[in-house]
Each structure stands twice: as C-alpha cells, then as structure tokens.
Design a protein around this motif. Structure first.
Motif, PDB file in Angstrom:
ATOM      1  N   ILE A   1     -33.157  -3.893 -31.434  1.00  0.00           N
ATOM      2  CA  ILE A   1     -32.358  -5.072 -31.620  1.00  0.00           C
ATOM      3  C   ILE A   1     -31.285  -4.797 -32.729  1.00  0.00           C
ATOM      4  O   ILE A   1     -31.707  -3.995 -33.868  1.00  0.00           O
ATOM      5  CB  ILE A   1     -33.074  -6.126 -31.992  1.00  0.00           C
ATOM      6  N   ARG A   2     -30.151  -5.151 -32.721  1.00  0.00           N
ATOM      7  CA  ARG A   2     -29.098  -5.306 -33.909  1.00  0.00           C
ATOM      8  C   ARG A   2     -29.585  -5.890 -35.144  1.00  0.00           C
ATOM      9  O   ARG A   2     -30.013  -7.220 -34.844  1.00  0.00           O
ATOM     10  CB  ARG A   2     -27.776  -5.687 -33.560  1.00  0.00           C
ATOM     11  N   LYS A   3     -29.974  -5.222 -36.137  1.00  0.00           N
ATOM     12  CA  LYS A   3     -30.294  -5.725 -37.352  1.00  0.00           C
ATOM     13  C   LYS A   3     -29.869  -5.092 -38.671  1.00  0.00           C
ATOM     14  O   LYS A   3     -29.778  -3.836 -38.486  1.00  0.00           O
ATOM     15  CB  LYS A   3     -31.804  -5.917 -37.432  1.00  0.00           C
TER      16      LYS A   3
ATOM     17  N   GLU B   1     -21.666  -0.033 -33.135  1.00  0.00           N
ATOM     18  CA  GLU B   1     -22.101   1.034 -33.925  1.00  0.00           C
ATOM     19  C   GLU B   1     -22.682   0.198 -35.450  1.00  0.00           C
ATOM     20  O   GLU B   1     -22.191  -0.430 -35.924  1.00  0.00           O
ATOM     21  CB  GLU B   1     -21.002   1.868 -34.514  1.00  0.00           C
ATOM     22  N   GLY B   2     -23.852   0.898 -35.773  1.00  0.00           N
ATOM     23  CA  GLY B   2     -24.395   0.141 -36.882  1.00  0.00           C
ATOM     24  C   GLY B   2     -26.027   0.123 -37.132  1.00  0.00           C
ATOM     25  O   GLY B   2     -26.618   1.314 -36.361  1.00  0.00           O
TER      26      GLY B   2
ATOM     27  N   THR C   1     -20.711  -2.970 -36.383  1.00  0.00           N
ATOM     28  CA  THR C   1     -19.490  -3.319 -35.909  1.00  0.00           C
ATOM     29  C   THR C   1     -19.660  -3.324 -34.336  1.00  0.00           C
ATOM     30  O   THR C   1     -20.442  -2.370 -33.838  1.00  0.00           O
ATOM     31  CB  THR C   1     -18.381  -2.388 -36.272  1.00  0.00           C
ATOM     32  N   GLN C   2     -19.112  -4.493 -33.506  1.00  0.00           N
ATOM     33  CA  GLN C   2     -19.223  -4.277 -32.219  1.00  0.00           C
ATOM     34  C   GLN C   2     -17.802  -4.868 -31.692  1.00  0.00           C
ATOM     35  O   GLN C   2     -17.277  -5.738 -32.232  1.00  0.00           O
ATOM     36  CB  GLN C   2     -20.207  -5.496 -31.501  1.00  0.00           C
ATOM     37  N   THR C   3     -17.336  -4.007 -30.693  1.00  0.00           N
ATOM     38  CA  THR C   3     -16.009  -4.105 -30.210  1.00  0.00           C
ATOM     39  C   THR C   3     -16.372  -4.470 -28.767  1.00  0.00           C
ATOM     40  O   THR C   3     -16.872  -3.453 -28.043  1.00  0.00           O
ATOM     41  CB  THR C   3     -15.205  -2.823 -30.157  1.00  0.00           C
ATOM     42  N   SER C   4     -15.982  -5.655 -28.342  1.00  0.00           N
ATOM     43  CA  SER C   4     -16.003  -5.926 -26.783  1.00  0.00           C
ATOM     44  C   SER C   4     -15.042  -5.078 -26.101  1.00  0.00           C
ATOM     45  O   SER C   4     -13.723  -4.568 -26.558  1.00  0.00           O
ATOM     46  CB  SER C   4     -15.788  -7.533 -26.680  1.00  0.00           C
ATOM     47  N   ALA C   5     -15.316  -5.109 -24.668  1.00  0.00           N
ATOM     48  CA  ALA C   5     -14.062  -4.420 -23.798  1.00  0.00           C
ATOM     49  C   ALA C   5     -13.110  -5.041 -23.921  1.00  0.00           C
ATOM     50  O   ALA C   5     -11.854  -4.622 -23.491  1.00  0.00           O
ATOM     51  CB  ALA C   5     -15.048  -4.308 -22.519  1.00  0.00           C
ATOM     52  N   SER C   6     -12.945  -6.559 -23.985  1.00  0.00           N
ATOM     53  CA  SER C   6     -11.506  -7.437 -24.111  1.00  0.00           C
ATOM     54  C   SER C   6     -10.914  -7.072 -25.631  1.00  0.00           C
ATOM     55  O   SER C   6      -9.965  -7.636 -25.566  1.00  0.00           O
ATOM     56  CB  SER C   6     -11.988  -8.754 -23.815  1.00  0.00           C
ATOM     57  N   GLY C   7     -11.406  -6.371 -26.310  1.00  0.00           N
ATOM     58  CA  GLY C   7     -10.793  -6.155 -27.618  1.00  0.00           C
ATOM     59  C   GLY C   7     -11.107  -7.193 -28.734  1.00  0.00           C
ATOM     60  O   GLY C   7     -10.658  -6.982 -29.925  1.00  0.00           O
ATOM     61  N   ILE C   8     -12.213  -7.894 -28.614  1.00  0.00           N
ATOM     62  CA  ILE C   8     -12.741  -8.618 -29.997  1.00  0.00           C
ATOM     63  C   ILE C   8     -13.705  -7.625 -30.825  1.00  0.00           C
ATOM     64  O   ILE C   8     -14.562  -7.129 -30.328  1.00  0.00           O
ATOM     65  CB  ILE C   8     -13.540  -9.838 -29.399  1.00  0.00           C
ATOM     66  N   THR C   9     -13.350  -7.825 -32.069  1.00  0.00           N
ATOM     67  CA  THR C   9     -14.302  -6.917 -33.072  1.00  0.00           C
ATOM     68  C   THR C   9     -14.856  -7.659 -33.892  1.00  0.00           C
ATOM     69  O   THR C   9     -14.312  -8.715 -34.440  1.00  0.00           O
ATOM     70  CB  THR C   9     -13.344  -5.839 -33.760  1.00  0.00           C
ATOM     71  N   TYR C  10     -16.250  -7.510 -34.114  1.00  0.00           N
ATOM     72  CA  TYR C  10     -16.886  -8.319 -35.110  1.00  0.00           C
ATOM     73  C   TYR C  10     -17.626  -6.806 -35.866  1.00  0.00           C
ATOM     74  O   TYR C  10     -18.200  -6.254 -35.601  1.00  0.00           O
ATOM     75  CB  TYR C  10     -18.201  -8.960 -34.563  1.00  0.00           C
ATOM     76  N   THR C  11     -17.266  -7.388 -37.309  1.00  0.00           N
ATOM     77  CA  THR C  11     -17.918  -6.359 -38.331  1.00  0.00           C
ATOM     78  C   THR C  11     -18.640  -7.286 -39.290  1.00  0.00           C
ATOM     79  O   THR C  11     -17.959  -8.197 -39.863  1.00  0.00           O
ATOM     80  CB  THR C  11     -16.854  -5.651 -39.037  1.00  0.00           C
ATOM     81  N   GLY C  12     -19.854  -6.910 -39.663  1.00  0.00           N
ATOM     82  CA  GLY C  12     -20.631  -7.920 -40.514  1.00  0.00           C
ATOM     83  C   GLY C  12     -21.987  -7.653 -40.296  1.00  0.00           C
ATOM     84  O   GLY C  12     -22.669  -6.733 -39.662  1.00  0.00           O
ATOM     85  N   GLU C  13     -22.744  -8.912 -40.669  1.00  0.00           N
ATOM     86  CA  GLU C  13     -24.367  -8.739 -40.907  1.00  0.00           C
ATOM     87  C   GLU C  13     -24.739  -9.285 -39.356  1.00  0.00           C
ATOM     88  O   GLU C  13     -24.298  -9.857 -38.743  1.00  0.00           O
ATOM     89  CB  GLU C  13     -24.890  -9.548 -41.725  1.00  0.00           C
ATOM     90  N   TRP C  14     -26.109  -8.601 -39.024  1.00  0.00           N
ATOM     91  CA  TRP C  14     -26.765  -8.843 -37.592  1.00  0.00           C
ATOM     92  C   TRP C  14     -28.216  -9.239 -38.207  1.00  0.00           C
ATOM     93  O   TRP C  14     -28.904  -8.545 -38.917  1.00  0.00           O
ATOM     94  CB  TRP C  14     -26.581  -7.883 -36.717  1.00  0.00           C
ATOM     95  N   ASP C  15     -28.752 -10.222 -37.345  1.00  0.00           N
ATOM     96  CA  ASP C  15     -30.230 -10.462 -37.575  1.00  0.00           C
ATOM     97  C   ASP C  15     -30.736 -10.901 -36.358  1.00  0.00           C
ATOM     98  O   ASP C  15     -30.091 -11.505 -35.559  1.00  0.00           O
ATOM     99  CB  ASP C  15     -30.342 -11.265 -38.432  1.00  0.00           C
TER     100      ASP C  15
ATOM    101  N   ILE D   1     -27.064   3.554 -35.145  1.00  0.00           N
ATOM    102  CA  ILE D   1     -26.962   3.984 -33.773  1.00  0.00           C
ATOM    103  C   ILE D   1     -25.585   3.836 -33.309  1.00  0.00           C
ATOM    104  O   ILE D   1     -24.945   3.078 -34.152  1.00  0.00           O
ATOM    105  CB  ILE D   1     -27.804   3.076 -32.685  1.00  0.00           C
ATOM    106  N   SER D   2     -25.137   4.464 -32.380  1.00  0.00           N
ATOM    107  CA  SER D   2     -23.713   4.168 -31.712  1.00  0.00           C
ATOM    108  C   SER D   2     -24.120   4.036 -30.215  1.00  0.00           C
ATOM    109  O   SER D   2     -24.665   4.926 -29.590  1.00  0.00           O
ATOM    110  CB  SER D   2     -22.769   5.384 -31.845  1.00  0.00           C
ATOM    111  N   TYR D   3     -23.797   2.840 -29.718  1.00  0.00           N
ATOM    112  CA  TYR D   3     -24.357   2.463 -28.262  1.00  0.00           C
ATOM    113  C   TYR D   3     -23.226   1.851 -27.468  1.00  0.00           C
ATOM    114  O   TYR D   3     -22.569   0.926 -28.228  1.00  0.00           O
ATOM    115  CB  TYR D   3     -25.434   1.653 -28.545  1.00  0.00           C
ATOM    116  N   ILE D   4     -23.050   2.206 -26.281  1.00  0.00           N
ATOM    117  CA  ILE D   4     -22.244   1.579 -25.476  1.00  0.00           C
ATOM    118  C   ILE D   4     -22.804   0.648 -24.243  1.00  0.00           C
ATOM    119  O   ILE D   4     -23.718   1.412 -23.720  1.00  0.00           O
ATOM    120  CB  ILE D   4     -21.207   2.662 -24.812  1.00  0.00           C
ATOM    121  N   PHE D   5     -22.638  -0.459 -24.256  1.00  0.00           N
ATOM    122  CA  PHE D   5     -23.341  -1.482 -23.427  1.00  0.00           C
ATOM    123  C   PHE D   5     -22.725  -1.067 -21.967  1.00  0.00           C
ATOM    124  O   PHE D   5     -21.512  -0.670 -21.863  1.00  0.00           O
ATOM    125  CB  PHE D   5     -23.066  -2.687 -23.586  1.00  0.00           C
TER     126      PHE D   5
END
Length: 134
Positions: free
Chosen positions: A32-34, A20-21, A38-52, A9-13
C-alpha cells in the motif's frame, strides 16, 4: 507488534495511472502507498505529497490539467483542513476545507487582486468583507 518495511517503487496501474514513491506491506502482505510519493493519473492529474493507508493523507499538492492547483492538507483523498485552491482564472481561496468543500474562515482573492474575507460554506459565502491593506 509487526515491523513494517518501507519500499520505494515505481508502479503503473492497469488504468494507466503511475505511482512513484514509498510504500509498505500490510499485515496480509498487500503493498500500500505510505510515506511520500507522486501519482500521475492517465488524465493528467498529479498528486505529490504524503500517503497513508493507500490514500492521500497529510500535506500535498494536487495539480489539474486545467491549471487548477490545490496545496494543503488531505484526509482520505479529500481536501481537508487548511489549504489553498488556485482556480485556472487566477483567482484563489485560502482557508479551511472539509471533505473537498470550502468550509469555515477563509480569504478569496478575485481576478482584480482584491482579497475578500469571511465565512465560507460550500459554494456560499455570506457577509464577505473586503480586506484593506494600509
């Protein structure tokens, strides 16, 4: 045992964060994210990796707008176990983390490139030794 389907999916909260993932649908129908994403916050923090379980769990990289970067293992959205935290000033810590804090054996590389080893606990590091490469 129910089958889970992996969705891409690609989702904007509502707060402006973007994900996106991979996701899956829980037993009660909630997406749920699993998997990896990659999640990018509105403040510019980016996480790329595994979700569970809709949280950062597993291996990933978190990049802050300040230039700070954490790369390593996460548990329930926190730095946990082995990882490397690079500070904006170029210094870095490589070692163990527990609930977002430096915890246990690690190495700190200072701004001069000198490597200090020892036991870390939160913001304290008693008895550090200079690592000498010969």
């Amino acid at each position: 045992m129910s089958e889970t389907t992996t969705l891409k999916i690609s989702y904007i909260f509502p707060n402006g964060d973007k994900y996106e993932g991979e996701c899956s649908r829980s037993s009660d129908g909630v997406v749920i994210r699993k998997g990896s994403g990659t999640q990018t916050s509105a403040s510019g923090i980016t996480y790329t990796g595994e979700w569970d379980n809709d949280k950062m769990n597993g291996r990933g990289t978190l990049t802050h707008p300040s230039g700070a970067i954490y790369s390593g293992l996460f548990r329930d959205n926190m730095y946990h176990d082995k990882g490397t935290y690079r500070f904006p000033d170029g210094t870095k810590y490589t070692g163990n983390f527990h609930n977002n804090r430096l915890e246990g054996e690690g190495e700190f590389t200072d701004s001069q490139g000198l490597v200090w080893t020892g036991m870390f606990h939160n913001k304290a590091a008693l008895g550090l030794k200079l690592k000498v490469n010969m």
